[in-house]
Design a protein around this motif. Structure first.
Motif, PDB file in Angstrom:
ATOM      1  N   MET A   1     -13.824   3.892  19.478  1.00 30.51           N
ATOM      2  CA  MET A   1     -14.813   4.830  19.978  1.00 30.51           C
ATOM      3  C   MET A   1     -15.620   5.209  18.986  1.00 30.51           C
ATOM      4  SD  MET A   1     -15.730   5.421  23.113  1.00 30.51           S
ATOM      5  CE  MET A   1     -16.756   6.812  24.072  1.00 30.51           C
ATOM      6  N   ASN A   2     -14.997   5.740  17.909  1.00 28.30           N
ATOM      7  CA  ASN A   2     -15.764   6.402  16.684  1.00 28.30           C
ATOM      8  C   ASN A   2     -16.822   5.542  16.344  1.00 28.30           C
ATOM      9  OD1 ASN A   2     -16.666   7.939  15.093  1.00 28.30           O
ATOM     10  ND2 ASN A   2     -14.911   7.623  13.332  1.00 28.30           N
ATOM     11  N   LYS A   3     -16.589   3.967  16.285  1.00 24.13           N
ATOM     12  CA  LYS A   3     -17.665   3.023  15.903  1.00 24.13           C
ATOM     13  C   LYS A   3     -18.648   3.097  16.895  1.00 24.13           C
ATOM     14  CE  LYS A   3     -16.760   0.791  12.032  1.00 24.13           C
ATOM     15  NZ  LYS A   3     -17.186   1.000  10.713  1.00 24.13           N
ATOM     16  N   PHE A   4     -18.403   3.083  17.983  1.00 28.97           N
ATOM     17  CA  PHE A   4     -19.307   2.999  18.735  1.00 28.97           C
ATOM     18  C   PHE A   4     -20.546   4.297  18.841  1.00 28.97           C
ATOM     19  CE2 PHE A   4     -21.162   4.204  23.248  1.00 28.97           C
ATOM     20  CZ  PHE A   4     -21.711   3.022  23.579  1.00 28.97           C
ATOM     21  N   ILE A   5     -19.855   5.412  18.653  1.00 29.23           N
ATOM     22  CA  ILE A   5     -20.666   6.483  18.307  1.00 29.23           C
ATOM     23  C   ILE A   5     -21.585   6.489  16.979  1.00 29.23           C
ATOM     24  CG2 ILE A   5     -20.742   9.024  17.979  1.00 29.23           C
ATOM     25  CD1 ILE A   5     -18.110   9.166  19.739  1.00 29.23           C
ATOM     26  N   MET A   6     -21.013   5.988  16.094  1.00 29.90           N
ATOM     27  CA  MET A   6     -21.840   5.690  14.870  1.00 29.90           C
ATOM     28  C   MET A   6     -22.948   4.645  15.012  1.00 29.90           C
ATOM     29  SD  MET A   6     -20.835   7.691  12.484  1.00 29.90           S
ATOM     30  CE  MET A   6     -21.483   6.799  10.901  1.00 29.90           C
ATOM     31  N   ILE A   7     -22.594   3.424  15.974  1.00 27.98           N
ATOM     32  CA  ILE A   7     -23.552   2.518  15.900  1.00 27.98           C
ATOM     33  C   ILE A   7     -24.823   3.329  16.974  1.00 27.98           C
ATOM     34  CG2 ILE A   7     -24.135   0.507  17.153  1.00 27.98           C
ATOM     35  CD1 ILE A   7     -21.251  -0.403  16.379  1.00 27.98           C
ATOM     36  N   LEU A   8     -24.330   4.102  17.887  1.00 28.16           N
ATOM     37  CA  LEU A   8     -25.549   4.643  18.632  1.00 28.16           C
ATOM     38  C   LEU A   8     -26.162   5.514  17.765  1.00 28.16           C
ATOM     39  CD1 LEU A   8     -23.766   5.840  22.109  1.00 28.16           C
ATOM     40  CD2 LEU A   8     -25.556   3.804  21.547  1.00 28.16           C
ATOM     41  N   LEU A   9     -25.632   6.416  16.815  1.00 30.30           N
ATOM     42  CA  LEU A   9     -26.412   7.103  15.841  1.00 30.30           C
ATOM     43  C   LEU A   9     -27.402   6.373  14.778  1.00 30.30           C
ATOM     44  CD1 LEU A   9     -23.904   9.852  14.753  1.00 30.30           C
ATOM     45  CD2 LEU A   9     -26.114  10.391  15.770  1.00 30.30           C
ATOM     46  N   CYS A  10     -26.647   5.301  14.497  1.00 33.46           N
ATOM     47  CA  CYS A  10     -27.501   4.451  13.636  1.00 33.46           C
ATOM     48  C   CYS A  10     -28.661   3.798  14.494  1.00 33.46           C
ATOM     49  CB  CYS A  10     -26.861   3.026  13.321  1.00 33.46           C
ATOM     50  SG  CYS A  10     -25.492   3.324  12.208  1.00 33.46           S
ATOM     51  N   ILE A  11     -28.925   3.773  15.681  1.00 34.54           N
ATOM     52  CA  ILE A  11     -30.058   3.260  16.108  1.00 34.54           C
ATOM     53  C   ILE A  11     -31.096   4.355  16.603  1.00 34.54           C
ATOM     54  CG2 ILE A  11     -30.656   2.211  18.446  1.00 34.54           C
ATOM     55  CD1 ILE A  11     -28.051   0.816  18.684  1.00 34.54           C
ATOM     56  N   PHE A  12     -30.316   5.760  17.035  1.00 34.71           N
ATOM     57  CA  PHE A  12     -31.313   6.715  17.410  1.00 34.71           C
ATOM     58  C   PHE A  12     -31.596   7.665  16.187  1.00 34.71           C
ATOM     59  CE2 PHE A  12     -29.625   5.212  21.579  1.00 34.71           C
ATOM     60  CZ  PHE A  12     -30.708   4.746  21.841  1.00 34.71           C
ATOM     61  N   LEU A  13     -30.600   8.012  15.387  1.00 35.16           N
ATOM     62  CA  LEU A  13     -30.916   8.915  14.302  1.00 35.16           C
ATOM     63  C   LEU A  13     -30.079   8.459  12.823  1.00 35.16           C
ATOM     64  CD1 LEU A  13     -29.736  12.248  16.166  1.00 35.16           C
ATOM     65  CD2 LEU A  13     -32.004  11.590  15.471  1.00 35.16           C
ATOM     66  N   PRO A  14     -30.803   7.358  12.500  1.00 37.54           N
ATOM     67  CA  PRO A  14     -30.448   6.667  11.139  1.00 37.54           C
ATOM     68  C   PRO A  14     -29.834   7.486   9.888  1.00 37.54           C
ATOM     69  CG  PRO A  14     -32.051   5.516  11.944  1.00 37.54           C
ATOM     70  CD  PRO A  14     -31.878   6.773  12.748  1.00 37.54           C
ATOM     71  N   PRO A  15     -30.671   8.626   9.644  1.00 36.67           N
ATOM     72  CA  PRO A  15     -30.351   9.362   8.419  1.00 36.67           C
ATOM     73  C   PRO A  15     -29.095  10.244   8.832  1.00 36.67           C
ATOM     74  CG  PRO A  15     -32.779   9.489   8.776  1.00 36.67           C
ATOM     75  CD  PRO A  15     -32.094   8.959  10.093  1.00 36.67           C
ATOM     76  N   VAL A  16     -28.901  10.671  10.008  1.00 36.69           N
ATOM     77  CA  VAL A  16     -27.589  11.564  10.292  1.00 36.69           C
ATOM     78  C   VAL A  16     -26.467  10.599  10.068  1.00 36.69           C
ATOM     79  CG1 VAL A  16     -26.567  12.421  12.173  1.00 36.69           C
ATOM     80  CG2 VAL A  16     -28.779  12.900  12.115  1.00 36.69           C
ATOM     81  N   ALA A  17     -26.718   9.166  10.567  1.00 38.91           N
ATOM     82  CA  ALA A  17     -25.487   8.389  10.509  1.00 38.91           C
ATOM     83  C   ALA A  17     -24.882   7.928   9.083  1.00 38.91           C
ATOM     84  CB  ALA A  17     -25.778   6.966  11.318  1.00 38.91           C
ATOM     85  N   VAL A  18     -25.872   7.807   8.259  1.00 40.71           N
ATOM     86  CA  VAL A  18     -25.751   7.569   7.005  1.00 40.71           C
ATOM     87  C   VAL A  18     -24.998   8.590   6.271  1.00 40.71           C
ATOM     88  CG1 VAL A  18     -26.800   6.734   4.818  1.00 40.71           C
ATOM     89  CG2 VAL A  18     -27.388   5.693   6.674  1.00 40.71           C
ATOM     90  N   PHE A  19     -25.733   9.838   6.782  1.00 42.72           N
ATOM     91  CA  PHE A  19     -24.980  11.369   5.994  1.00 42.72           C
ATOM     92  C   PHE A  19     -23.648  11.325   6.448  1.00 42.72           C
ATOM     93  CE2 PHE A  19     -23.985  15.708   6.583  1.00 42.72           C
ATOM     94  CZ  PHE A  19     -24.088  16.037   5.275  1.00 42.72           C
ATOM     95  N   LEU A  20     -23.386  11.325   7.667  1.00 35.01           N
ATOM     96  CA  LEU A  20     -21.923  11.164   7.955  1.00 35.01           C
ATOM     97  C   LEU A  20     -21.027  10.109   7.427  1.00 35.01           C
ATOM     98  CD1 LEU A  20     -22.532  11.994  11.893  1.00 35.01           C
ATOM     99  CD2 LEU A  20     -21.730  13.789   9.966  1.00 35.01           C
TER     100      LEU A  20
END
Length: 52
Positions: A1-20
């Protein structure tokens, strides 16, 4: 489930996903620049870093 949330963040808020995933560093700066100038390459870069 965590990977799914990270992929959604990558699509909608890329800098936030990279920061996390990687923290503040060269990957974050590169992604921030890519996202500011061109949103799609920023998303692709974030996906590549997160899935890799």
């Amino acid at each position: 489930m965590n990977k799914f949330i990270m992929i959604l963040l990558c699509i909608f808020l890329p800098p936030v996903a990279v920061f996390l995933d990687k923290g503040i560093g060269k990957d974050f700066i590169i992604n921030l620049v890519l996202t500011i100038f061109f949103f799609v390459p920023g998303s692709i870069h974030a996906l590549w870093l997160t899935v890799r």
